[in-house]
Design a protein around this motif. Structure first.
Motif, PDB file in Angstrom:
ATOM      1  N   ARG A   1     -28.674 -40.595   9.690  1.00 38.74           N
ATOM      2  CA  ARG A   1     -29.704 -39.575  10.567  1.00 38.74           C
ATOM      3  C   ARG A   1     -29.223 -38.544  11.374  1.00 38.74           C
ATOM      4  NH1 ARG A   1     -32.961 -43.261  12.587  1.00 38.74           N
ATOM      5  NH2 ARG A   1     -31.808 -43.520  14.356  1.00 38.74           N
ATOM      6  N   GLU A   2     -28.104 -39.044  11.992  1.00 36.89           N
ATOM      7  CA  GLU A   2     -27.468 -37.908  12.994  1.00 36.89           C
ATOM      8  C   GLU A   2     -26.858 -36.926  12.192  1.00 36.89           C
ATOM      9  OE1 GLU A   2     -24.851 -40.434  15.326  1.00 36.89           O
ATOM     10  OE2 GLU A   2     -26.237 -41.473  16.128  1.00 36.89           O
ATOM     11  N   CYS A   3     -25.975 -37.150  10.922  1.00 29.70           N
ATOM     12  CA  CYS A   3     -25.395 -36.395  10.415  1.00 29.70           C
ATOM     13  C   CYS A   3     -26.285 -35.111   9.770  1.00 29.70           C
ATOM     14  CB  CYS A   3     -24.683 -37.171   9.464  1.00 29.70           C
ATOM     15  SG  CYS A   3     -23.476 -35.979   8.235  1.00 29.70           S
ATOM     16  N   ILE A   4     -27.524 -35.597   9.212  1.00 26.29           N
ATOM     17  CA  ILE A   4     -28.529 -34.757   8.696  1.00 26.29           C
ATOM     18  C   ILE A   4     -28.996 -33.642   9.664  1.00 26.29           C
ATOM     19  CG2 ILE A   4     -30.644 -34.630   7.686  1.00 26.29           C
ATOM     20  CD1 ILE A   4     -28.976 -35.390   5.434  1.00 26.29           C
ATOM     21  N   ILE A   5     -29.534 -34.418  10.706  1.00 22.39           N
ATOM     22  CA  ILE A   5     -30.112 -33.704  11.836  1.00 22.39           C
ATOM     23  C   ILE A   5     -29.006 -32.546  12.503  1.00 22.39           C
ATOM     24  CG2 ILE A   5     -30.938 -33.719  14.328  1.00 22.39           C
ATOM     25  CD1 ILE A   5     -32.461 -36.410  13.206  1.00 22.39           C
ATOM     26  N   LEU A   6     -27.648 -32.866  12.362  1.00 22.89           N
ATOM     27  CA  LEU A   6     -26.599 -32.172  13.235  1.00 22.89           C
ATOM     28  C   LEU A   6     -26.646 -30.863  11.969  1.00 22.89           C
ATOM     29  CD1 LEU A   6     -24.049 -34.140  14.854  1.00 22.89           C
ATOM     30  CD2 LEU A   6     -25.456 -32.555  15.903  1.00 22.89           C
ATOM     31  N   ALA A   7     -26.823 -31.236  10.793  1.00 25.80           N
ATOM     32  CA  ALA A   7     -26.405 -30.297   9.774  1.00 25.80           C
ATOM     33  C   ALA A   7     -27.634 -29.160   9.622  1.00 25.80           C
ATOM     34  CB  ALA A   7     -26.363 -30.860   8.477  1.00 25.80           C
ATOM     35  N   LEU A   8     -28.927 -29.546  10.172  1.00 28.37           N
ATOM     36  CA  LEU A   8     -29.946 -28.722  10.035  1.00 28.37           C
ATOM     37  C   LEU A   8     -29.769 -27.481  10.864  1.00 28.37           C
ATOM     38  CD1 LEU A   8     -32.970 -31.098  10.428  1.00 28.37           C
ATOM     39  CD2 LEU A   8     -32.468 -29.909   8.423  1.00 28.37           C
TER      40      LEU A   8
END
Ligand SMILES: [Zn+2]
Ligand SMILES: [Zn+2]
Length: 159
Positions: A105-112
């Protein structure tokens, strides 16, 4: 579809193991977001290995989103790709399962993107009349343009 990405350390291949599959996008906890919403499953493809006490994960994640363009206000779809999902974590010998869901989750949110745009060439809306300029020019500023041409005409006439 899985609701979490959990690694069974006891059964993990000693040489490392690849896990690829899909997660329910509810893991992103973005159900209440207004301007950006995930759709379709979250896709992951990771390689997991334990070196001594260290759990190492490396791979990629992908999630489709439906968003509102921050320039023109239109809906558009895009795929958020996190190509460098990495986790390195010390794990005790008594740890049987390691849950990677929060890291995903953290990784996707940072990539947004902070300000999603429907395209790099999105022209946005006219600040004066609010027309979506991707759909054609508006009438604002036309007089200015005419005035400029008139000035040029005048210049030419003097020569
Ligand atoms: Zn746009
Ligand atoms: Zn305008």
């Amino acid at each position: 579809m899985d609701e979490k990405l959990e690694i069974d350390l006891a059964r993990l291949d000693k040489g490392g193991e690849r896990f690829a599959g899909e997660l329910d996008n509810a893991v992103l906890e973005m159900q209440n977001e207004k301007w950006i919403r995930p759709f379709a499953p979250l896709r992951y493809d990771v390689f997991v290995q334990v070196f001594g006490k260290e759990l190492l994960v490396r791979g990629r994640l992908e999630q489709d989103f439906d968003a509102v363009c921050s320039r023109c206000g239109e809906d558009f779809d895009f795929t958020c790709k996190a190509e460098e999902f990495e986790v390195s974590e010390e794990v005790g010998e008594d740890v049987e399962f390691f849950d990677l869901t929060n890291r995903v989750r953290e990784c996707i949110i940072l990539a947004l993107p902070n300000y999603p745009v429907c395209g790099e060439d999105c022209k946005g809306v006219c600040p004066t009349c609010g027309k979506n300029l991707n759909k054609g020019a508006c009438e604002c500023g036309k007089d200015d343009a005419d005035a400029r041409w008139a000035a040029l005409d005048g210049f030419g006439a003097k020569e």
